[in-house]
Design a protein around this motif. Structure first.
Motif, mmCIF file in Angstrom:
data_model
loop_
_atom_site.group_PDB
_atom_site.id
_atom_site.type_symbol
_atom_site.label_atom_id
_atom_site.label_comp_id
_atom_site.label_asym_id
_atom_site.label_seq_id
_atom_site.Cartn_x
_atom_site.Cartn_y
_atom_site.Cartn_z
ATOM 1 N N LEU A 70 0.799 -1.221 0.000
ATOM 2 C CA LEU A 70 0.000 0.000 0.000
ATOM 3 C C LEU A 70 0.837 1.279 0.000
ATOM 4 C CD1 LEU A 70 -2.986 0.793 -0.060
ATOM 5 C CD2 LEU A 70 -2.937 0.874 2.430
ATOM 6 N N PRO A 71 1.929 1.379 0.761
ATOM 7 C CA PRO A 71 2.691 2.641 0.740
ATOM 8 C C PRO A 71 3.212 3.004 -0.636
ATOM 9 C CG PRO A 71 3.375 1.267 2.588
ATOM 10 C CD PRO A 71 2.490 0.421 1.734
ATOM 11 N N LEU A 104 -0.931 10.806 3.014
ATOM 12 C CA LEU A 104 -0.320 11.480 4.157
ATOM 13 C C LEU A 104 -0.995 11.078 5.463
ATOM 14 C CD1 LEU A 104 0.287 15.075 2.767
ATOM 15 C CD2 LEU A 104 2.002 13.319 3.263
ATOM 16 N N ASN A 105 -2.298 10.857 5.421
ATOM 17 C CA ASN A 105 -3.004 10.418 6.620
ATOM 18 C C ASN A 105 -2.550 9.025 7.049
ATOM 19 O OD1 ASN A 105 -5.288 10.688 8.606
ATOM 20 N ND2 ASN A 105 -5.997 8.891 7.501
ATOM 21 N N LEU A 106 -2.254 8.169 6.055
ATOM 22 C CA LEU A 106 -1.823 6.808 6.357
ATOM 23 C C LEU A 106 -0.363 6.739 6.765
ATOM 24 C CD1 LEU A 106 -3.553 4.861 3.417
ATOM 25 C CD2 LEU A 106 -4.174 4.754 5.831
ATOM 26 N N TYR A 107 0.499 7.494 6.069
ATOM 27 C CA TYR A 107 1.931 7.295 6.225
ATOM 28 C C TYR A 107 2.730 8.563 6.511
ATOM 29 C CZ TYR A 107 0.502 2.934 4.083
ATOM 30 O OH TYR A 107 -0.135 1.755 3.820
ATOM 31 N N GLY A 108 2.072 9.685 6.594
ATOM 32 C CA GLY A 108 2.808 10.919 6.855
ATOM 33 C C GLY A 108 3.582 10.873 8.160
ATOM 34 N N GLY A 109 3.047 10.159 9.143
ATOM 35 C CA GLY A 109 3.713 10.077 10.436
ATOM 36 C C GLY A 109 5.017 9.315 10.396
ATOM 37 N N LEU A 110 5.252 8.538 9.320
ATOM 38 C CA LEU A 110 6.483 7.774 9.215
ATOM 39 C C LEU A 110 7.612 8.562 8.567
ATOM 40 C CD1 LEU A 110 5.040 4.323 8.036
ATOM 41 C CD2 LEU A 110 5.796 4.955 10.335
ATOM 42 N N LEU A 111 7.304 9.748 8.048
ATOM 43 C CA LEU A 111 8.301 10.488 7.295
ATOM 44 C C LEU A 111 9.335 11.164 8.178
ATOM 45 C CD1 LEU A 111 6.034 12.096 4.553
ATOM 46 C CD2 LEU A 111 7.377 9.994 4.424
ATOM 47 N N GLY A 112 8.979 11.510 9.396
ATOM 48 C CA GLY A 112 9.912 12.193 10.285
ATOM 49 C C GLY A 112 10.585 11.235 11.251
ATOM 50 N N HIS A 295 1.366 -2.706 19.661
ATOM 51 C CA HIS A 295 1.601 -1.706 18.628
ATOM 52 C C HIS A 295 3.065 -1.723 18.206
ATOM 53 C CE1 HIS A 295 2.156 0.458 22.511
ATOM 54 N NE2 HIS A 295 3.180 1.032 21.898
ATOM 55 N N SER A 296 3.275 -1.330 16.958
ATOM 56 C CA SER A 296 4.608 -1.374 16.372
ATOM 57 C C SER A 296 5.465 -0.224 16.878
ATOM 58 C CB SER A 296 4.494 -1.308 14.849
ATOM 59 O OG SER A 296 5.760 -1.117 14.253
ATOM 60 N N VAL A 297 6.722 -0.530 17.234
ATOM 61 C CA VAL A 297 7.624 0.526 17.664
ATOM 62 C C VAL A 297 7.946 1.472 16.509
ATOM 63 C CG1 VAL A 297 8.653 -0.897 19.463
ATOM 64 C CG2 VAL A 297 9.672 -0.895 17.182
ATOM 65 N N GLN A 298 7.864 0.957 15.282
ATOM 66 C CA GLN A 298 8.181 1.795 14.126
ATOM 67 C C GLN A 298 7.191 2.935 13.984
ATOM 68 O OE1 GLN A 298 10.846 1.532 12.449
ATOM 69 N NE2 GLN A 298 10.501 2.978 10.780
ATOM 70 N N ASP A 299 5.941 2.674 14.287
ATOM 71 C CA ASP A 299 4.920 3.721 14.179
ATOM 72 C C ASP A 299 5.115 4.812 15.214
ATOM 73 O OD1 ASP A 299 3.774 2.263 12.147
ATOM 74 O OD2 ASP A 299 2.264 1.316 13.418
ATOM 75 N N VAL A 300 5.674 4.452 16.363
ATOM 76 C CA VAL A 300 5.773 5.383 17.485
ATOM 77 C C VAL A 300 7.128 6.077 17.557
ATOM 78 C CG1 VAL A 300 5.585 5.594 19.993
ATOM 79 C CG2 VAL A 300 4.109 3.992 18.768
#
Length: 350
Positions: A70-71, A104-112, A295-300
């Motif tokens: 999906l990404p 961006l709603n799905l994956y924007g949080g992973l960019l930083g 929950h995934s550590v990658q998301d946080v």
């Protein structure tokens, strides 16, 4: 009359631009009417990403296949934008706001970079690969990473002794069950296998005890920390296959995921860490029984997408660190080893 072999009528028509109906009428499509195909494609792309959970999974696993990659559907946005600018289509540019917003709603949080310094415990998970040509080198590389807890998946009987020997100095405690193992600087207790195959053979028949022990793909143990006991699971869910006849085959993986979800639901320890190769992404609905509890550590606390497979050109993150009851501080990838997976690492605190 003629002029240079052309009639005056032809000369007048060519010079006045009256050879086409649009030119004769002084009409040219405005920016809002240009590029309707591009605009339609942009809207479809946005709806596809927005409604991915509605894609049926019963036929060929299409839903899981779409969610796995999906990404990457975001790469179509700049392609469509280039087409919209080339056509000077205002409608297409506006239509692109939908897929951009959804992505961006799905994956924007992973960019930083969301990592924080510190952490009470460093954990590493790595599918070392059954075909790894250099298990000794892989073990040395992993030991040099300095993790407190190290989980390995896809350990072959031939390579097990190598890992045990090479990791013994850095990790005085370890436990191996079937093809998965855990090495730790801290004491372990209560280690037991988790039968995520649910005692089922390839034809649906019950497996003999000896076969189950050799094929265990998950374990559960307790790590004794200064802050109290930490339940650690190591798991390697079944492989997935893309086949022209059967589509996205995930039967083994899905069965393992359901069994592991059941085991996690029965876990009484409030602090839980799951390390392993889940052969699926956090978007894949087949892992809902797991991701609804941890929950995934990658998301946080990650930095980027953290793709782990294939190692030479990672395209998906199927190797994970998931937690419950502890705080992820950072998440990162370690350098590639002789495996076709990249190792994942995380720092957690209480």
């Amino acid at each position: 009359m003629s002029e240079g072999g052309r009639t005056m009528t032809q000369v007048d028509t060519a010079e006045t631009g009256q050879g086409s109906p649009a030119a004769r009428n002084g009409f040219r499509p405005g920016p809002w009417k240009r590029g309707p195909v591009i605009a339609a494609m942009a809207l479809l792309l946005g709806l596809f990403m927005l409604l991915h959970s509605k894609i049926p999974n019963g036929t060929g696993g299409l839903g899981s296949l779409a969610e796995t990659f999906l990404p990457w559907f975001g790469v179509f946005v700049p392609v469509l934008l280039a087409g919209a600018l080339w056509r000077r289509s205002a409608s297409a540019v506006v239509a692109l706001l939908l897929p951009v917003t959804v992505w961006l709603n799905l994956y924007g949080g992973l960019l930083g970079d969301k990592s924080h310094p510190g952490g009470d415990l460093t954990v590493v998970s790595h599918n070392v690969g059954a075909d790894n040509p250099d298990p000794a080198g892989t073990a040395r590389d992993l030991a040099a990473a300095g993790a407190d807890v190290l989980a390995l998946e896809e350990i072959t009987p031939q390579a097990r002794g190598t890992y045990e020997r090479e990791l013994a100095k850095a990790y005085p405690y370890h436990a191996v069950r079937g093809t998965v193992g855990l090495w730790s600087r801290l004491p372990l207790s209560g280690t037991r296998p988790v039968d995520i195959e649910q005692d089922v053979g390839p034809l649906g028949d019950a497996k003999p005890v000896e076969a189950r022990m050799a094929d265990y793909r998950a374990l559960r143990t307790t790590v004794a920390t200064d802050q109290g006991p930490l339940a650690v699971y190591v798991a390697h869910l079944g492989s997935v296959r893309v086949n022209p006849r059967t589509g996205f085959w995930t039967d083994s993986r899905d069965r393992n995921a359901r069994a592991l979800g059941t085991a996690l639901a029965a876990e009484r320890n409030e602090r839980v860490v799951l390390l392993g190769d889940l052969n699926g992404t956090m978007d894949d609905r087949a892992l809902d029984g797991i991701t609804s509890q941890l929950h995934s550590v990658q998301d946080v606390s990650g930095d980027g997408f953290g793709f782990t497979w294939p190692a030479k050109f990672p395209m998906v993150r199927i190797d994970h660190v998931l937690v419950r009851g502890v705080q992820p501080e950072s998440s990162w990838l370690l350098p590639a080893t002789g495996s076709d997976h990249r190792p994942v690492a995380a720092g957690i605190s209480w």
